[in-house]
Design an enzyme around this catalytic site. Structure first.
Site, PDB file in Angstrom:
ATOM      1  N   GLU B  88     -44.527   9.846  -4.674  1.00 32.40           N
ATOM      2  CA  GLU B  88     -45.868   9.799  -4.093  1.00 32.40           C
ATOM      3  C   GLU B  88     -46.909   9.307  -5.092  1.00 32.40           C
ATOM      4  O   GLU B  88     -47.798   8.531  -4.761  1.00 32.40           O
ATOM      5  CB  GLU B  88     -46.290  11.192  -3.600  1.00 32.40           C
ATOM      6  CG  GLU B  88     -45.552  11.681  -2.368  1.00 32.40           C
ATOM      7  CD  GLU B  88     -44.135  12.088  -2.652  1.00 32.40           C
ATOM      8  OE1 GLU B  88     -43.823  12.340  -3.830  1.00 32.40           O
ATOM      9  OE2 GLU B  88     -43.339  12.141  -1.718  1.00 32.40           O
ATOM     10  N   HIS B 158     -44.138  22.047   5.436  1.00 33.97           N
ATOM     11  CA  HIS B 158     -44.284  21.006   6.457  1.00 33.97           C
ATOM     12  C   HIS B 158     -45.433  21.351   7.383  1.00 33.97           C
ATOM     13  O   HIS B 158     -45.484  20.894   8.511  1.00 33.97           O
ATOM     14  CB  HIS B 158     -42.981  20.850   7.269  1.00 33.97           C
ATOM     15  CG  HIS B 158     -41.830  20.360   6.455  1.00 33.97           C
ATOM     16  ND1 HIS B 158     -41.107  21.164   5.626  1.00 33.97           N
ATOM     17  CD2 HIS B 158     -41.293  19.129   6.325  1.00 33.97           C
ATOM     18  CE1 HIS B 158     -40.176  20.463   5.028  1.00 33.97           C
ATOM     19  NE2 HIS B 158     -40.255  19.224   5.430  1.00 33.97           N
TER      20      HIS B 158
END
Lengths: 389, 353
Positions: B88, B158
């Site tokens: 990322e 999540h």
């Protein structure tokens, strides 16, 4: 309970099937040397020998534990589809040899830290089936009290540091654990496991640099199952030779489907790490399931590939052939063992299903150390719903 | 049980856009699309209208884990729509560089929970680029998209709502759509906005929210909040998927004679203070609701600002109905979430203060 009977030598009570097992009770201590399937490929070090010292006891242990791991993962698959396991579930079937080979080479003082595909590693570290299924179903009896779920298994007394969701984040942690081991002169090492997807994370190289600089007893193990979720390794990495990625850190490439190769490599790595510092192990392994239960696993690889690996390289089949060729058990005995394992898993599931969910007050526990006393409000802000214990 | 309730609340279709006065898009008809299809359409239009725009991130090539990028690689080629390795920090840094060269870099972070390795790049590089180079350079072409928020079974990693961290950074914009029609217009605005933008998409609504979305190219202005339901007794402010829950609470409150005004903030940074201020001056009460934990959540900023501007007009303390101060839990999600009943309770307490 059925399984412990296999390792008990003489209990004096003749039972119908233990009579059949009589012959390997007497061959327990017989050493056996096994050749690994492939030679090791080394980077900046001399590879260990292909001949692995083992015993008939160990061979049978391997078979039994791997079959247990396999059955556990398949059972978890069904439980997930029955919606008893919610959230995410990443299964390890196909990779059992890595968990079992590693355990055979180390002690419970050596630490293991891994990512989210942790059910079998937990079992290898001494976790029980009951703890596994309870945690998966979010029950109180789970190893993390039901608060972690599939991705967060921990076992402090066996130095198993979990169970991590964020990819690659566990590797610097593992190197920190290794630092502590060295500082405390524990003569123990840390195995930090990660996948081929995580191998491209920057924090890995930061951790590697620090470990090499300070000669930490850290062993970085890349469980290369060739797919980072749905991305094949050649699409994500310029160099898929993960054992060489350490550059100045030595590495070893190991056939991860051969439990004995894994055992030999881990033993070699432990000796190296205690003496000289970090080393990278690349386990060439494969997972039959998709990345997680939400992934069918067939959109980025062919069914032929999966069945091909299952036929040629299945770790349990390999051990089974060795057991049979060394005459340690008959096909029927092994089948009976598998049936017992199936029953053991079913019993554990039934017991876990009866277990209660955690108390609602558990939502607030362990956010901070006990007694820190921050408040958490209910909807109207006047009534204090709970003080974080 | 609460979880089922929560889920069925979200299924209940989704909010109508209120005022036609602001823009005509709200009254146009179009095709019935869900959130991921609307975002997909926006991306198609963005790439079509500017040949120097690119979409990249983990797994975007085959369509992405939420199907937002379907068809892009096939239509625009692998040189413009490509997968990145799992890093990322690298992805966002790469996007900043690309944007600095005058391109539109549309970066996808697979889940907002994974955005933290890139936090340094966003805060220290993207947000400050124009400022520290005295306007010589900028990365305005950067748009970062990430699915955020609870989804019913996401667990710790999540389900997070990290918008508050980014709202604290001058130099970037933070935008959160509530519905497919809004998402398409807002995303196109974000992509074409000459500042770096972080665009959080409510993942629960990817399939659940279905709405008529006009098929042409349209943009919804940033930093303009929308009053989606008019009322006189209390102002409710929220964003993203939480608005669906808040609307349920408004409907229930109406049965008890409480008239609620509901505002969708849309852009959190810089946020439309005037619209909220005008509304609170009318109603005298404010309730803010978001999924993120209450302490330090963006509701605190709204509360403080409104207090400064509307102190004498307030009839009751500003109330916040938010996630609890714990990590986003696994089995305890129904307890953690700011549910319709919690909001309803707070509405009644505030009105009866």
């Amino acid at each position: 309970m059925a399984l412990s009977r296999l390792s008990s030598r003489s209990n004096g009570i003749a039972r119908p099937f233990s009579a059949a097992f009589n012959r390997f009770i007497s061959t327990d201590t017989t050493p056996i040397t096994i050749e690994t399937s492939l030679p090791f490929t080394a980077h900046l070090c001399d590879p260990p020998s292909r001949s692995v010292e083992s015993s008939s006891q160990e061979l049978l242990d391997f078979f039994r534990t791997m079959a247990l791991m396999r059955r556990m993962e398949i059972a978890a698959d069904s439980l997930y589809k029955a919606k008893l396991i919610r959230g995410f579930c990443h299964l390890y079937d196909g990779q059992e040899a890595v968990a079992i080979g590693m355990e055979a080479a180390i002690t419970k003082k050596d630490a293991i830290i891994t990512a989210y595909r942790d059910h079998c590693i937990f079992l290898g570290r001494g976790g029980s089936l009951h703890e596994v299924f309870s945690e998966l179903m979010g029950r109180q009896a789970g190893c993390s009290k039901g608060k972690g779920g599939s991705m967060h298994f921990y076992k402090k007394d066996s130095s198993f540091y979990g169970g991590h969701g964020i990819v690659g984040a566990q590797v610097p942690l593992g190197c920190g654990v290794a630092f502590a081991q060295k500082y405390n002169k524990e003569e123990a090492v840390t195995f930090a496991l990660y996948g081929d997807g995580a191998a491209n994370q920057g924090q890995l190289f930061e951790a590697l640099n620090i470990s090499a600089l300070w000669d930490l007893p850290a062993i970085l193990v890349c469980e290369n199952n060739h797919y980072g979720m749905g991305t094949a390794e050649w699409r994500a990495a310029k160099s898929p030779s993960y054992y060489k990625r350490g550059d100045y850190v030595p590495g070893l490439k190991v056939d991860g489907m051969d439990a004995f190769a894994v055992k030999q490599a881990c033993k070699f790595a432990k000796d190296h790490a205690l003496e000289k510092g970090p080393i990278i192990l690349e386990m060439d392994t494969y997972r039959y399931h998709g990345h997680s239960m939400s992934d069918p696993g067939s959109t980025y690889r062919t069914r032929d590939e999966i069945s091909g690996v299952r036929q040629e390289r299945d770790p349990i089949e390999r051990i089974k052939k060795l057991v049979l060729s060394h005459d340690l058990a008959t096909e029927k005995e092994l089948k009976d063992m598998e049936k017992e394992i199936r029953k053991e898993v079913d019993d554990a599931i039934a017991k876990a299903k009866d277990c209660p969910m955690p108390e609602p007050s558990e939502l607030f526990t362990n956010v901070y150390v006990k007694g820190f006393g921050t408040e958490s409000f209910g909807p109207d802000r006047k009534e204090v719903k709970a003080a974080l214990p | 049980m609460a979880a089922l309730l929560g889920r069925s609340c979200r299924k209940l279709g989704f909010l109508s856009s209120g005022h036609g006065a602001r823009r005509s898009v709200s009254t146009e008809t179009g095709k019935s699309l869900n959130l991921y299809s609307a975002i997909n359409q926006a991306l198609h239009i963005a790439l079509d209208s500017d040949p120097r725009s690119y979409v990249f991130g983990e797994d975007v090539g085959f369509g992405g884990v939420f199907r937002c990028t379907t068809g892009l690689a096939e239509r625009f080629g692998k040189n413009r729509v490509f997968n990145t390795p799992l890093c990322e920090q690298g992805i966002v840094g790469f996007g900043i560089g690309l944007a600095a060269m005058g391109n539109r870099a549309i970066v996808e972070i697979q889940f907002a929970d994974y955005i933290y390795p890139a936090f340094d790049q966003i805060v220290n590089e993207a947000a400050k680029f124009r400022y520290r180079s005295g306007n010589q350079f900028n990365c305005g072409g950067l748009t970062i998209r990430a699915p955020y928020g609870a989804v019913g079974h996401g667990g710790h990693y999540h389900s997070q709502s990290p918008e508050a961290f980014f709202c604290h950074v001058p130099g970037i914009k933070v935008v959160i759509p509530r519905s497919p029609r809004e998402a398409k217009g807002l995303l196109l605005s974000c992509i074409r906005d000459p500042n770096p933008v972080v665009f959080f998409e409510p993942k629960w609504l990817y399939r659940q929210a279905v709405e008529e979305v006009p098929e042409h190219d349209y943009m919804i202005p940033l930093s303009e909040a929308e009053v989606i339901r008019e009322g006189n007794d209390i102002t409710l402010v929220g964003w993203g998927a939480q608005l669906t829950i808040m609307e349920q609470a408004c409907l229930e409150a109406e049965k008890e004679g409480i008239s609620c005004e509901l505002i969708d903030l849309k852009t959190l940074l810089p946020w439309d203070k005037e619209t909220v201020e005008a509304s609170v001056k009318k109603t005298g009460r404010l309730l803010i609701s978001h999924e993120a934990p209450i302490t330090g959540g963006f509701g605190a900023e709204i509360s403080a600002t409104i207090l400064e501007r509307c102190f004498l007009k307030l009839e009751a303390p500003v109330t916040r109905v938010c996630g609890l101060d714990t990590p986003f839990p696994l089995v305890f999600e129904p307890f953690y979430m700011p549910t319709k009943n919690k909001i309803l309770d707070a509405i009644k307490t505030t009105v009866n203060y």
